[in-house]
Design a protein around this motif. Structure first.
Motif, PDB file in Angstrom:
ATOM      1  N   PRO A 119       3.782   1.976   6.628  1.00  0.00           N
ATOM      2  CA  PRO A 119       3.239   1.744   5.277  1.00  0.00           C
ATOM      3  C   PRO A 119       4.304   1.453   4.224  1.00  0.00           C
ATOM      4  N   ALA A 120       5.587   1.620   4.557  1.00  0.00           N
ATOM      5  CA  ALA A 120       6.658   1.294   3.609  1.00  0.00           C
ATOM      6  C   ALA A 120       7.155  -0.145   3.772  1.00  0.00           C
ATOM      7  N   MET A 121       6.672  -0.857   4.787  1.00  0.00           N
ATOM      8  CA  MET A 121       7.098  -2.238   4.994  1.00  0.00           C
ATOM      9  C   MET A 121       6.332  -3.161   4.040  1.00  0.00           C
ATOM     10  N   THR A 122       6.992  -4.246   3.612  1.00  0.00           N
ATOM     11  CA  THR A 122       6.498  -5.067   2.498  1.00  0.00           C
ATOM     12  C   THR A 122       5.004  -5.397   2.573  1.00  0.00           C
ATOM     13  N   TYR A 123       4.541  -5.918   3.704  1.00  0.00           N
ATOM     14  CA  TYR A 123       3.133  -6.323   3.807  1.00  0.00           C
ATOM     15  C   TYR A 123       2.202  -5.139   3.531  1.00  0.00           C
ATOM     16  N   TYR A 124       2.498  -4.007   4.143  1.00  0.00           N
ATOM     17  CA  TYR A 124       1.643  -2.818   4.022  1.00  0.00           C
ATOM     18  C   TYR A 124       1.777  -2.186   2.642  1.00  0.00           C
ATOM     19  N   LYS A 125       3.008  -2.209   2.128  1.00  0.00           N
ATOM     20  CA  LYS A 125       3.269  -1.625   0.808  1.00  0.00           C
ATOM     21  C   LYS A 125       2.464  -2.388  -0.246  1.00  0.00           C
ATOM     22  N   ALA A 137      -9.640  -4.789  11.040  1.00  0.00           N
ATOM     23  CA  ALA A 137      -9.856  -3.370  10.734  1.00  0.00           C
ATOM     24  C   ALA A 137      -8.711  -2.856   9.861  1.00  0.00           C
ATOM     25  N   LYS A 138      -8.898  -1.621   9.353  1.00  0.00           N
ATOM     26  CA  LYS A 138      -7.884  -1.036   8.478  1.00  0.00           C
ATOM     27  C   LYS A 138      -7.107   0.046   9.227  1.00  0.00           C
ATOM     28  N   PRO A 139      -5.769  -0.071   9.242  1.00  0.00           N
ATOM     29  CA  PRO A 139      -4.995   1.019   9.837  1.00  0.00           C
ATOM     30  C   PRO A 139      -4.942   2.194   8.862  1.00  0.00           C
ATOM     31  N   VAL A 140      -5.255   3.363   9.346  1.00  0.00           N
ATOM     32  CA  VAL A 140      -5.173   4.575   8.515  1.00  0.00           C
ATOM     33  C   VAL A 140      -4.006   5.390   9.065  1.00  0.00           C
ATOM     34  N   THR A 168       2.270  -1.797  16.057  1.00  0.00           N
ATOM     35  CA  THR A 168       1.151  -0.855  16.138  1.00  0.00           C
ATOM     36  C   THR A 168       0.199  -1.086  14.960  1.00  0.00           C
ATOM     37  N   GLY A 169       0.764  -1.242  13.775  1.00  0.00           N
ATOM     38  CA  GLY A 169      -0.059  -1.525  12.591  1.00  0.00           C
ATOM     39  C   GLY A 169      -0.594  -2.943  12.616  1.00  0.00           C
ATOM     40  N   ASN A 170       0.253  -3.896  12.986  1.00  0.00           N
ATOM     41  CA  ASN A 170      -0.163  -5.303  12.980  1.00  0.00           C
ATOM     42  C   ASN A 170      -1.358  -5.552  13.892  1.00  0.00           C
ATOM     43  N   ALA A 171      -1.380  -4.903  15.048  1.00  0.00           N
ATOM     44  CA  ALA A 171      -2.484  -5.122  15.997  1.00  0.00           C
ATOM     45  C   ALA A 171      -3.813  -4.747  15.347  1.00  0.00           C
ATOM     46  N   GLY A 227     -14.285  -3.680   8.563  1.00  0.00           N
ATOM     47  CA  GLY A 227     -15.089  -2.524   8.161  1.00  0.00           C
ATOM     48  C   GLY A 227     -14.756  -1.261   8.942  1.00  0.00           C
ATOM     49  N   ASP A 228     -14.023  -1.413  10.036  1.00  0.00           N
ATOM     50  CA  ASP A 228     -13.650  -0.251  10.855  1.00  0.00           C
ATOM     51  C   ASP A 228     -12.270   0.269  10.464  1.00  0.00           C
ATOM     52  N   GLU A 229     -12.033   1.547  10.790  1.00  0.00           N
ATOM     53  CA  GLU A 229     -10.718   2.149  10.582  1.00  0.00           C
ATOM     54  C   GLU A 229     -10.148   2.629  11.912  1.00  0.00           C
TER      55      GLU A 229
END
Ligand SMILES: *Cc1c(COP(=O)(O)O)cnc(C)c1O
Length: 377
Positions: free
Chosen positions: A321-327, A100-103, A91-94, A78-80
């Motif tokens: 955000p262009a890496m497969t999981y995030y995309k 939480a959601k990486p913005v 950095t994103g994976n953590a 629920g957090d960003e």
């Protein structure tokens, strides 16, 4: 002599350990005290002495360190958390690991650090934390970031993985935010193989980290009490001894790297490439010397050209955000939303840089790059 050199591979980065470093590990192995103990305490003290931090905790790696920092701040579902769109994937994976959601926020192309002018637009009622990255060892614009965090009552976790010893107007990386997180991976300035360090100025947060990294055991209660469902994110004593030993020559490492940077800056012709810039007030730790090529084809051809001469380079970091999981999860129009991060990912190039690299090797890299960029015209 020149012939021999042409056949010697030049690596992007190679760890260097001297005999004293190796002996420091052997001594611990002989002592039989293998897990977290006195050498970890000593390393934590060394980090405090170097950075001026009040508290440090050694942990098993730089990703565990980011993970623990976010958990200790109570960040979860629920957090960003605001992160730069261009960084190492961890950095994103953590953030994802906590639920939480990486913005993502785009970066500056001059410094490859988060663009602080775009931060406020990314803040919502769910935002809990800003996690700037000191990309390649150059501090992000921390005055502005800290002021925005204070205004919106947000936590700050510095991903200082590459920035041990870097500073910004005299204040060391890792000492601005609620936490500073360092990595001790072999690509960074000093290494334990795998390892990380978390700094904080807050005694309650420090206590949480020391509890969570060690199975939830309260650090100073006798008899032993398990007060949280913790992790085993500890560093071993022989790894800590290895890092403390390398830290003796940290200033030498920085001086050597600065001399290599000087050579690159003077020798490289800016034909289709842009050299990294260092804004006033910064001491760069030069974990990576990262140039920007005019386009992706040029960058990839340069990598191939250098490789054909036994010089090994690579792109510097990911557009997360262009890496497969995030995309697949967030489906961002990456090139439109994060154009600089996408450009840094597709056109950026990390050149050889390490304690071990010689000036002759750097000159050979310069010559090969200038030969390539001349031929492109
Ligand atoms: C290296 C690095 C990490 C991860 O550190 P590990 O010790 O490899 O887990 C995280 N963030 C950044 C920016 C890094 O460069």
């Amino acid at each position: 002599m020149m012939e021999a050199m042409a056949n010697t591979p030049i690596f992007l980065s190679r760890p260097y350990l001297d005999e004293e470093d190796i002996q420091a590990v052997v001594d611990v192995l002989r002592s039989g005290n293998l897990v977290q103990g006195d050498k970890v305490l000593k390393l934590e003290q060394n980090i405090n002495d170097l950075t001026g931090s009040k508290f440090s905790s050694a942990v098993s790696n730089g990703t565990a360190s980011l993970h623990l920092a976010l958990l200790a701040l109570g960040i979860g579902q629920g957090d960003e958390v605001i992160v730069p769109a261009f960084s190492y994937i961890a950095t994103g994976n953590a953030v994802e690991l906590t639920g939480a959601k990486p913005v993502f926020v785009d970066v500056h192309l001059e410094t490859f650090n988060i663009d602080e002018s775009k931060l406020e637009a990314a803040i919502t009622s769910h935002t809990k934390c800003i996690m700037p990255v000191h990309e390649f060892g150059l501090c992000a614009n921390m005055e502005v970031i800290m002021a925005i965090a204070a205004k919106h009552k947000l936590f700050v976790v510095e991903d200082a993985a590459c920035a041990i010893g870097a500073s910004h107007y005299g204040k060391f990386a890792g000492t601005f935010g609620d936490f500073g997180s360092f990595s001790l991976h072999p690509r960074k300035s000093v290494t334990s193989g795998e390892g990380g360090i978390l700094t904080t100025q807050n005694p309650a947060l420090d206590r949480k980290i020391k509890t969570l990294r060690n199975h939830g055991i309260a650090p100073d209660r006798i008899p032993m009490e398990f007060v949280a469902a913790g992790f085993n994110y500890r560093l071993t004593d022989f790894q800590a001894a290895l890092v403390s030993s390398q830290m003796r020559r940290l200033q030498q490492i920085f001086q050597h790297k600065n001399e290599l940077v000087e050579l690159y800056n003077q020798g490289l012709k800016q034909n289709g490439i842009v050299l990294p810039s260092v804004p006033d007030g910064n001491v760069h730790s030069w974990q990576t010397f990262h140039i920007l090529c005019k386009d992706e084809y040029f960058r990839n051809s340069l990598i191939d050209h250098l490789k054909s001469h036994q010089i090994f380079t690579n792109y510097g970091a990911q557009c997360i955000p262009a890496m497969t999981y995030y995309k697949e999860k967030y489906k961002y129009d990456v090139a439109k939303l994060f154009p600089n991060s996408f450009k840094a990912y597709t056109c950026g190039l990390a050149l050889p840089m390490s304690e071990r690299l010689t000036k002759e090797e750097v000159q050979a890299v310069i010559n090969r790059i200038n030969q390539f960029t001349n031929d492109q015209k």
